[in-house]
Design a protein around this motif. Sequence first.
Motif, PDB file in Angstrom:
ATOM      1  N   TYR A  38       0.815  -1.209   0.000  1.00  0.00           N
ATOM      2  CA  TYR A  38       0.000   0.000   0.000  1.00  0.00           C
ATOM      3  C   TYR A  38       0.857   1.271   0.000  1.00  0.00           C
ATOM      4  O   TYR A  38       0.502   2.275   0.589  1.00  0.00           O
ATOM      5  CB  TYR A  38      -0.993   0.000   1.167  1.00  0.00           C
ATOM      6  N   GLY A  39       1.994   1.198  -0.668  1.00  0.00           N
ATOM      7  CA  GLY A  39       2.871   2.364  -0.809  1.00  0.00           C
ATOM      8  C   GLY A  39       3.886   2.527   0.304  1.00  0.00           C
ATOM      9  O   GLY A  39       4.786   3.360   0.185  1.00  0.00           O
ATOM     10  N   LEU A  40       3.768   1.771   1.372  1.00  0.00           N
ATOM     11  CA  LEU A  40       4.729   1.928   2.471  1.00  0.00           C
ATOM     12  C   LEU A  40       6.138   1.545   2.041  1.00  0.00           C
ATOM     13  O   LEU A  40       7.104   2.130   2.527  1.00  0.00           O
ATOM     14  CB  LEU A  40       4.312   1.107   3.689  1.00  0.00           C
ATOM     15  N   SER A  41       6.260   0.577   1.158  1.00  0.00           N
ATOM     16  CA  SER A  41       7.575   0.226   0.612  1.00  0.00           C
ATOM     17  C   SER A  41       7.765   0.854  -0.759  1.00  0.00           C
ATOM     18  O   SER A  41       8.478   0.337  -1.607  1.00  0.00           O
ATOM     19  CB  SER A  41       7.733  -1.292   0.547  1.00  0.00           C
ATOM     20  N   CYS A  42       7.089   1.967  -0.954  1.00  0.00           N
ATOM     21  CA  CYS A  42       7.202   2.793  -2.160  1.00  0.00           C
ATOM     22  C   CYS A  42       6.583   2.109  -3.367  1.00  0.00           C
ATOM     23  O   CYS A  42       5.724   1.254  -3.232  1.00  0.00           O
ATOM     24  CB  CYS A  42       8.645   3.198  -2.405  1.00  0.00           C
ATOM     25  N   GLY A  43       7.017   2.543  -4.538  1.00  0.00           N
ATOM     26  CA  GLY A  43       6.455   2.027  -5.773  1.00  0.00           C
ATOM     27  C   GLY A  43       7.512   1.906  -6.842  1.00  0.00           C
ATOM     28  O   GLY A  43       8.612   2.447  -6.731  1.00  0.00           O
ATOM     29  N   ILE A  44       7.137   1.195  -7.889  1.00  0.00           N
ATOM     30  CA  ILE A  44       8.027   0.957  -9.021  1.00  0.00           C
ATOM     31  C   ILE A  44       7.314   1.457 -10.275  1.00  0.00           C
ATOM     32  O   ILE A  44       6.146   1.130 -10.500  1.00  0.00           O
ATOM     33  CB  ILE A  44       8.341  -0.544  -9.183  1.00  0.00           C
ATOM     34  N   LYS A 100      11.957   0.404   6.687  1.00  0.00           N
ATOM     35  CA  LYS A 100      10.707   0.988   7.205  1.00  0.00           C
ATOM     36  C   LYS A 100      10.214   0.219   8.428  1.00  0.00           C
ATOM     37  O   LYS A 100       9.753   0.824   9.396  1.00  0.00           O
ATOM     38  CB  LYS A 100       9.630   0.997   6.121  1.00  0.00           C
ATOM     39  N   ILE A 101      10.297  -1.099   8.397  1.00  0.00           N
ATOM     40  CA  ILE A 101       9.863  -1.888   9.555  1.00  0.00           C
ATOM     41  C   ILE A 101      10.765  -1.591  10.746  1.00  0.00           C
ATOM     42  O   ILE A 101      10.290  -1.460  11.874  1.00  0.00           O
ATOM     43  CB  ILE A 101       9.816  -3.388   9.216  1.00  0.00           C
ATOM     44  N   ASN A 102      12.056  -1.440  10.510  1.00  0.00           N
ATOM     45  CA  ASN A 102      12.971  -1.074  11.595  1.00  0.00           C
ATOM     46  C   ASN A 102      12.659   0.313  12.135  1.00  0.00           C
ATOM     47  O   ASN A 102      12.774   0.550  13.337  1.00  0.00           O
ATOM     48  CB  ASN A 102      14.427  -1.129  11.129  1.00  0.00           C
ATOM     49  N   LYS A 103      12.271   1.214  11.263  1.00  0.00           N
ATOM     50  CA  LYS A 103      11.979   2.591  11.678  1.00  0.00           C
ATOM     51  C   LYS A 103      10.666   2.681  12.465  1.00  0.00           C
ATOM     52  O   LYS A 103      10.610   3.321  13.506  1.00  0.00           O
ATOM     53  CB  LYS A 103      11.901   3.484  10.437  1.00  0.00           C
ATOM     54  N   TYR A 104       9.601   2.039  11.958  1.00  0.00           N
ATOM     55  CA  TYR A 104       8.276   2.172  12.554  1.00  0.00           C
ATOM     56  C   TYR A 104       7.904   1.047  13.507  1.00  0.00           C
ATOM     57  O   TYR A 104       6.997   1.211  14.324  1.00  0.00           O
ATOM     58  CB  TYR A 104       7.201   2.229  11.457  1.00  0.00           C
ATOM     59  N   GLY A 105       8.552  -0.108  13.370  1.00  0.00           N
ATOM     60  CA  GLY A 105       8.128  -1.311  14.079  1.00  0.00           C
ATOM     61  C   GLY A 105       7.092  -2.036  13.237  1.00  0.00           C
ATOM     62  O   GLY A 105       6.340  -1.411  12.479  1.00  0.00           O
ATOM     63  N   ASN A 108       3.275  -0.980  13.737  1.00  0.00           N
ATOM     64  CA  ASN A 108       2.963   0.313  13.123  1.00  0.00           C
ATOM     65  C   ASN A 108       2.988   0.233  11.604  1.00  0.00           C
ATOM     66  O   ASN A 108       2.149   0.844  10.937  1.00  0.00           O
ATOM     67  CB  ASN A 108       3.915   1.398  13.619  1.00  0.00           C
ATOM     68  N   TYR A 109       3.935  -0.506  11.054  1.00  0.00           N
ATOM     69  CA  TYR A 109       3.996  -0.692   9.604  1.00  0.00           C
ATOM     70  C   TYR A 109       2.668  -1.279   9.113  1.00  0.00           C
ATOM     71  O   TYR A 109       2.080  -0.803   8.147  1.00  0.00           O
ATOM     72  CB  TYR A 109       5.172  -1.609   9.258  1.00  0.00           C
ATOM     73  N   GLN A 110       2.183  -2.305   9.819  1.00  0.00           N
ATOM     74  CA  GLN A 110       0.917  -2.937   9.445  1.00  0.00           C
ATOM     75  C   GLN A 110      -0.260  -1.979   9.627  1.00  0.00           C
ATOM     76  O   GLN A 110      -1.174  -1.952   8.797  1.00  0.00           O
ATOM     77  CB  GLN A 110       0.715  -4.211  10.260  1.00  0.00           C
ATOM     78  N   LYS A 111      -0.220  -1.168  10.680  1.00  0.00           N
ATOM     79  CA  LYS A 111      -1.281  -0.184  10.916  1.00  0.00           C
ATOM     80  C   LYS A 111      -1.289   0.871   9.805  1.00  0.00           C
ATOM     81  O   LYS A 111      -2.337   1.259   9.298  1.00  0.00           O
ATOM     82  CB  LYS A 111      -1.077   0.490  12.279  1.00  0.00           C
ATOM     83  N   TYR A 112      -0.120   1.333   9.400  1.00  0.00           N
ATOM     84  CA  TYR A 112      -0.010   2.314   8.322  1.00  0.00           C
ATOM     85  C   TYR A 112      -0.509   1.716   6.996  1.00  0.00           C
ATOM     86  O   TYR A 112      -1.160   2.402   6.204  1.00  0.00           O
ATOM     87  CB  TYR A 112       1.417   2.816   8.168  1.00  0.00           C
TER      88      TYR A 112
END
Length: 141
Positions: A38-44, A100-105, A108-112
């Motif tokens: 959903y865009g959290l790991s950006c896009g290609i 991102k997972i290291n940054k947010y946990g 939180n990553y799943q919540k975002y």
Amino acid sequence: MNGKEIANILVQKLIAEGFIVHRYNSHTTSSIYIKLDYGLSCGIRIADHPGKKKYSYRFNVIKDYDGDKVIVKDGLICQFYDFTELENIINAVQKEKYDKINKYGLKNYQKYMERQSQTDLYKRFKKMEEKKYETNIRKNI
């Protein structure tokens, strides 16, 4: 290979790596857009031509690309790859998610992701599913 073949390979490999993958094929150009988690790991962006100046994507896969591999545009780090560098793209995307997972946990990553899944953007993008008949994606890379 053409952009559609590149997109098909990347989509299946990324799904196999545990990403939620959405895809949008442009109606006006040959560009294909892939959103990850959903865009959290950006896009290609996958294309056979340069992109519009007003848009920026973290990961850009451009046929016969010959230029700077990394640029900063409007504060966003943009990485560029040729159609022959699929393994490098996958590694870069995995690193993006890991960071991102290291940054947010993880929670939180799943919540975002849940929050982003509710946006109108995902009414245009199609959620991709794993194709069961493809057993060894890596052989195509």
